[in-house]
Motif scaffolding. Structure first.
Motif, PDB file in Angstrom:
ATOM      1  N   GLY A  71       0.822  -1.211   0.000  1.00 62.79           N
ATOM      2  CA  GLY A  71       0.000   0.000   0.000  1.00 62.79           C
ATOM      3  C   GLY A  71       0.851   1.253   0.000  1.00 62.79           C
ATOM      4  O   GLY A  71       0.418   2.307  -0.465  1.00 62.79           O
ATOM      5  N   ALA A  72       2.067   1.159   0.501  1.00 62.13           N
ATOM      6  CA  ALA A  72       2.972   2.308   0.511  1.00 62.13           C
ATOM      7  C   ALA A  72       3.346   2.720  -0.902  1.00 62.13           C
ATOM      8  O   ALA A  72       3.536   3.902  -1.176  1.00 62.13           O
ATOM      9  CB  ALA A  72       4.220   1.983   1.323  1.00 62.13           C
ATOM     10  N   VAL A  73       3.459   1.765  -1.806  1.00 63.84           N
ATOM     11  CA  VAL A  73       3.789   2.081  -3.198  1.00 63.84           C
ATOM     12  C   VAL A  73       2.661   2.897  -3.824  1.00 63.84           C
ATOM     13  O   VAL A  73       2.887   3.925  -4.451  1.00 63.84           O
ATOM     14  CB  VAL A  73       4.059   0.792  -4.004  1.00 63.84           C
ATOM     15  CG1 VAL A  73       4.321   1.121  -5.463  1.00 63.84           C
ATOM     16  CG2 VAL A  73       5.214   0.029  -3.412  1.00 63.84           C
ATOM     17  N   GLY A  74       1.440   2.447  -3.643  1.00 61.41           N
ATOM     18  CA  GLY A  74       0.295   3.172  -4.192  1.00 61.41           C
ATOM     19  C   GLY A  74       0.139   4.548  -3.580  1.00 61.41           C
ATOM     20  O   GLY A  74      -0.143   5.525  -4.288  1.00 61.41           O
ATOM     21  N   PHE A  75       0.315   4.640  -2.266  1.00 58.45           N
ATOM     22  CA  PHE A  75       0.197   5.942  -1.626  1.00 58.45           C
ATOM     23  C   PHE A  75       1.308   6.887  -2.069  1.00 58.45           C
ATOM     24  O   PHE A  75       1.068   8.078  -2.272  1.00 58.45           O
ATOM     25  CB  PHE A  75       0.212   5.799  -0.104  1.00 58.45           C
ATOM     26  CG  PHE A  75       0.004   7.104   0.601  1.00 58.45           C
ATOM     27  CD1 PHE A  75      -1.238   7.713   0.589  1.00 58.45           C
ATOM     28  CD2 PHE A  75       1.055   7.726   1.246  1.00 58.45           C
ATOM     29  CE1 PHE A  75      -1.426   8.928   1.221  1.00 58.45           C
ATOM     30  CE2 PHE A  75       0.869   8.936   1.883  1.00 58.45           C
ATOM     31  CZ  PHE A  75      -0.374   9.543   1.871  1.00 58.45           C
ATOM     32  N   THR A  76       2.521   6.370  -2.262  1.00 60.72           N
ATOM     33  CA  THR A  76       3.617   7.204  -2.738  1.00 60.72           C
ATOM     34  C   THR A  76       3.329   7.722  -4.141  1.00 60.72           C
ATOM     35  O   THR A  76       3.568   8.895  -4.440  1.00 60.72           O
ATOM     36  CB  THR A  76       4.934   6.419  -2.722  1.00 60.72           C
ATOM     37  OG1 THR A  76       5.187   5.977  -1.397  1.00 60.72           O
ATOM     38  CG2 THR A  76       6.087   7.264  -3.212  1.00 60.72           C
ATOM     39  N   MET A  77       2.799   6.872  -5.003  1.00 62.34           N
ATOM     40  CA  MET A  77       2.461   7.313  -6.361  1.00 62.34           C
ATOM     41  C   MET A  77       1.351   8.359  -6.334  1.00 62.34           C
ATOM     42  O   MET A  77       1.404   9.353  -7.066  1.00 62.34           O
ATOM     43  CB  MET A  77       2.060   6.122  -7.213  1.00 62.34           C
ATOM     44  CG  MET A  77       3.215   5.237  -7.558  1.00 62.34           C
ATOM     45  SD  MET A  77       2.721   3.933  -8.677  1.00 62.34           S
ATOM     46  CE  MET A  77       4.258   3.076  -8.868  1.00 62.34           C
TER      47      MET A  77
END
Length: 142
Positions: A96-102
């Motif tokens: 989920g951190a990847v999606g939130f970072t994007m």
């Protein structure tokens, strides 16, 4: 050569039962809270501010496009891939951190382009965008 299929239906039942078992305790519950409507509201505000923007392509011929493109790709990859996958190893966030970072990067670049143009024009909402604004927006977020 052919074995009896008596026990195979039992195995299928076990597999089907495992497939319907949720992977987390919060499965089926809404855990996003106000994030969705807030994200849509922020994006609508940014779209409303960028809709009347003018796109200046006259400076593209005088730019060293290959080096500026390399700067842009380097910073964008650092933001989209680097920080997102760095946060992936935190136990609480995972992928989920990847999606939130994007998401944060995309919103941040748009907002940085708007704010930079407002400050450069002395407070006017007449926004003129060019490729350097996108590059500066990525640097602002980094």
């Amino acid at each position: 050569q052919h074995q009896s299929r008596v026990g195979s239906s039992c195995a299928c039942t076990v597999i089907a039962g495992a497939m319907s078992t949720p992977l987390s305790a919060s499965a089926g519950q809404q855990t996003t809270g106000p994030f969705g409507p807030l994200a849509l509201g922020i994006q609508a505000l940014i779209a409303a501010l960028l809709l009347p923007a003018e796109y200046d392509t006259s400076a593209l011929s005088s730019l060293d496009s290959s080096s500026i493109y390399n700067f842009y790709v380097g910073v964008a990859l650092m933001m989209f891939v680097g920080f997102g996958y760095l946060m992936t190893f935190l136990k609480a966030y995972g992928l989920g951190a990847v999606g939130f970072t994007m998401f944060a990067t995309a919103i941040g670049v748009q907002w940085a382009m708007i704010v930079e143009n407002i400050f450069a024009s002395g407070g006017s909402l007449a926004i003129k965008l060019d490729f350097m604004d996108v590059l500066n927006g990525n640097f602002a977020i980094a």
